[in-house]
Design a protein around this motif. Sequence first.
Motif, PDB file in Angstrom:
ATOM      1  N   ASP A 192      39.247  -0.857  53.210  1.00 44.73           N
ATOM      2  CA  ASP A 192      39.589  -1.057  51.697  1.00 44.73           C
ATOM      3  C   ASP A 192      38.267  -0.921  50.898  1.00 44.73           C
ATOM      4  O   ASP A 192      37.171  -0.967  51.805  1.00 44.73           O
ATOM      5  CB  ASP A 192      40.203  -2.461  51.493  1.00 44.73           C
ATOM      6  N   ILE A 193      37.993  -1.065  49.608  1.00 43.75           N
ATOM      7  CA  ILE A 193      36.938  -1.047  49.115  1.00 43.75           C
ATOM      8  C   ILE A 193      36.478  -2.620  48.923  1.00 43.75           C
ATOM      9  O   ILE A 193      37.354  -3.381  48.796  1.00 43.75           O
ATOM     10  CB  ILE A 193      36.786  -0.297  47.589  1.00 43.75           C
ATOM     11  N   GLY A 194      35.165  -2.774  48.720  1.00 40.66           N
ATOM     12  CA  GLY A 194      34.734  -4.186  48.642  1.00 40.66           C
ATOM     13  C   GLY A 194      34.666  -4.816  47.110  1.00 40.66           C
ATOM     14  O   GLY A 194      35.137  -4.005  46.272  1.00 40.66           O
ATOM     15  N   GLY A 195      34.360  -6.118  47.342  1.00 42.95           N
ATOM     16  CA  GLY A 195      34.571  -6.765  46.008  1.00 42.95           C
ATOM     17  C   GLY A 195      33.465  -6.099  45.056  1.00 42.95           C
ATOM     18  O   GLY A 195      33.462  -6.062  43.832  1.00 42.95           O
ATOM     19  N   ARG A 196      32.367  -5.959  45.561  1.00 45.59           N
ATOM     20  CA  ARG A 196      31.196  -5.289  44.576  1.00 45.59           C
ATOM     21  C   ARG A 196      31.617  -3.978  43.889  1.00 45.59           C
ATOM     22  O   ARG A 196      31.274  -3.887  42.720  1.00 45.59           O
ATOM     23  CB  ARG A 196      29.820  -5.305  45.301  1.00 45.59           C
ATOM     24  N   THR A 197      32.037  -3.024  44.945  1.00 43.85           N
ATOM     25  CA  THR A 197      32.670  -1.985  44.285  1.00 43.85           C
ATOM     26  C   THR A 197      34.140  -2.171  43.324  1.00 43.85           C
ATOM     27  O   THR A 197      33.877  -1.371  42.266  1.00 43.85           O
ATOM     28  CB  THR A 197      33.073  -0.843  45.485  1.00 43.85           C
ATOM     29  N   CYS A 198      34.641  -2.858  43.679  1.00 46.41           N
ATOM     30  CA  CYS A 198      35.813  -3.369  42.538  1.00 46.41           C
ATOM     31  C   CYS A 198      35.297  -3.727  41.261  1.00 46.41           C
ATOM     32  O   CYS A 198      35.670  -2.936  40.262  1.00 46.41           O
ATOM     33  CB  CYS A 198      36.676  -4.513  43.241  1.00 46.41           C
ATOM     34  N   ASP A 199      34.371  -4.416  41.218  1.00 45.51           N
ATOM     35  CA  ASP A 199      33.763  -4.951  40.170  1.00 45.51           C
ATOM     36  C   ASP A 199      33.067  -3.621  39.004  1.00 45.51           C
ATOM     37  O   ASP A 199      33.293  -3.761  37.844  1.00 45.51           O
ATOM     38  CB  ASP A 199      32.653  -6.001  40.110  1.00 45.51           C
ATOM     39  N   GLU A 200      32.351  -3.242  40.001  1.00 45.10           N
ATOM     40  CA  GLU A 200      31.768  -1.695  39.334  1.00 45.10           C
ATOM     41  C   GLU A 200      32.753  -0.892  38.669  1.00 45.10           C
ATOM     42  O   GLU A 200      32.640  -0.518  37.646  1.00 45.10           O
ATOM     43  CB  GLU A 200      30.759  -1.118  40.355  1.00 45.10           C
ATOM     44  N   TYR A 201      33.785  -0.581  39.776  1.00 48.13           N
ATOM     45  CA  TYR A 201      34.666   0.286  39.183  1.00 48.13           C
ATOM     46  C   TYR A 201      35.553  -0.170  37.832  1.00 48.13           C
ATOM     47  O   TYR A 201      35.909   0.537  36.812  1.00 48.13           O
ATOM     48  CB  TYR A 201      35.547   0.691  40.249  1.00 48.13           C
ATOM     49  N   ILE A 202      35.734  -1.605  37.888  1.00 48.86           N
ATOM     50  CA  ILE A 202      36.631  -2.079  36.959  1.00 48.86           C
ATOM     51  C   ILE A 202      35.765  -1.843  35.504  1.00 48.86           C
ATOM     52  O   ILE A 202      36.244  -1.534  34.468  1.00 48.86           O
ATOM     53  CB  ILE A 202      36.941  -3.379  36.946  1.00 48.86           C
ATOM     54  N   ASN A 244      48.727  -3.850  54.419  1.00 47.65           N
ATOM     55  CA  ASN A 244      48.438  -4.972  54.913  1.00 47.65           C
ATOM     56  C   ASN A 244      47.738  -5.980  54.000  1.00 47.65           C
ATOM     57  O   ASN A 244      46.740  -5.521  53.358  1.00 47.65           O
ATOM     58  CB  ASN A 244      47.268  -4.692  56.048  1.00 47.65           C
ATOM     59  N   GLU A 245      48.304  -7.053  53.820  1.00 48.96           N
ATOM     60  CA  GLU A 245      47.916  -7.887  52.476  1.00 48.96           C
ATOM     61  C   GLU A 245      46.550  -8.229  52.635  1.00 48.96           C
ATOM     62  O   GLU A 245      45.873  -8.387  51.426  1.00 48.96           O
ATOM     63  CB  GLU A 245      48.848  -9.422  52.440  1.00 48.96           C
ATOM     64  N   MET A 246      45.882  -8.203  53.568  1.00 49.41           N
ATOM     65  CA  MET A 246      44.430  -8.777  53.853  1.00 49.41           C
ATOM     66  C   MET A 246      43.577  -7.568  53.084  1.00 49.41           C
ATOM     67  O   MET A 246      42.417  -7.882  52.555  1.00 49.41           O
ATOM     68  CB  MET A 246      44.098  -8.894  55.152  1.00 49.41           C
ATOM     69  N   PHE A 247      44.184  -6.454  53.011  1.00 50.41           N
ATOM     70  CA  PHE A 247      43.437  -4.956  52.595  1.00 50.41           C
ATOM     71  C   PHE A 247      43.981  -4.666  51.380  1.00 50.41           C
ATOM     72  O   PHE A 247      43.799  -3.540  50.821  1.00 50.41           O
ATOM     73  CB  PHE A 247      43.222  -4.123  53.610  1.00 50.41           C
ATOM     74  N   ALA A 248      44.998  -5.423  50.586  1.00 46.82           N
ATOM     75  CA  ALA A 248      45.484  -4.831  49.378  1.00 46.82           C
ATOM     76  C   ALA A 248      44.575  -5.554  48.311  1.00 46.82           C
ATOM     77  O   ALA A 248      45.046  -5.102  46.907  1.00 46.82           O
ATOM     78  CB  ALA A 248      46.916  -5.452  49.125  1.00 46.82           C
ATOM     79  N   GLU A 249      43.472  -6.002  48.310  1.00 48.15           N
ATOM     80  CA  GLU A 249      42.714  -6.790  47.363  1.00 48.15           C
ATOM     81  C   GLU A 249      42.216  -5.645  46.419  1.00 48.15           C
ATOM     82  O   GLU A 249      42.289  -5.972  45.126  1.00 48.15           O
ATOM     83  CB  GLU A 249      41.786  -7.560  47.926  1.00 48.15           C
TER      84      GLU A 249
END
Length: 406
Positions: free
Chosen positions: A298-308, A328-333
């Motif tokens: 999955d992509i990480g949280g920092r990348t998520c924030d930047e992309y959003i 896999n629910e653990m990597f659906a974030e």
Amino acid sequence: MYSVDEFLRIDELEVVGKTVLLRVDINSRVDGGKLHMTEKIARHAETIVHLSERGAKTVVISHQGRPGDDRFITMEQHAELLRRFVNVTYVDDVIGPAARDAISGMWDGEVLLLENVRILSEETLARSPDEHASSIFVRKLSPLCDIYINDAFETAHRAHASLVGFPMVMPSGIGLVTEEELGSLTKFVEMEMRGRCVYMLGGGKLGDVLPFIKNQISSKSSIILTAGRVANAFLSAEKGVESDVEDEYVRLAGDILRMKNAEKIKLPDDVALNVDGERVEVPVDELSRFGNAVRIYDIGGRTCDEYISILRSADAILIKGPAGVYENEMFAEGTKKIFGAVANMNTFSLIGGGDTTTALNAVGIEKSAFSYVSLAGGALLKFLSGERLPALDVLILSKKKWQNKL
């Protein structure tokens, strides 16, 4: 760019008492030999019901999988699922006596579903439309039908016999799904030309996505966010990150990164790994300490924030493919955060590809939250790239030939 006005639409054709050969794409997920109900089946059922209620004798054809793979099955289970919407008779034949006799004996409003068209070797041969029109497939079925309708926009980028052969010899038009796809994708292209477009591209179909990226980075207003195997290809090319991406795609990704305007392509800054059954987020630059066996989930949280943050600045958004292993629910974030953020934006949002719609359902986000959810993947990307689509081009020719004779 294509316009709906270039085609004969289903409601412009007189179908009462006519035998209509309807090409759909109900190619769907198969697990352990069991076919799953999908958005494709439900959406194409609307066209089938529409024709049946108007008194057409509807002969439905489609493909499922490719010969030799686990998804290559008969259409019997498809018929069972379609019966949730309309009464369908399954015929385990395409051009033989069983199919031809069944078609000849149809009554108004009846629906037949013929066998998987890919059991015919002629279906996928590399031929021109004229050559396909002379195939045994087309010569056997076309005399039994009055009108051909192509509602399989998802396969419009292919030049297979069932897609390009029939329009050469009979009046042909588009169905409800194709009409809706053309209208919505045209709107997206118009918005893209006027403003800033952001593409969020994930999933694993690199053969479609990488050529699209290569084409799109020439557009001054576009930004491309990458995730999934798409991101892995670029990370392997730029940073030497180990992945399961095929060498040919890593080389193509490297070629793209050396192009002018490649700075428009954004790669993950951090990613999520599965370490002893736990989600562990790691900066990309530190992946080497996990060895060559590393797999990005999955992509990480920092990348998520930047992309959003980048997505919020867009005038139009395309999402194709999930951000990670959402099953896999653990990597659906990553998938859930990106999709959820876009769902709450007042921006024209286009969702594309079967994997993407499946991911939407898996993370619990309603399709109605987006401007349009396309059934297409490869055809969608080629349409947005301005490429000609063989299955649409022959329908335009057919309209010019037949519209004054109907």
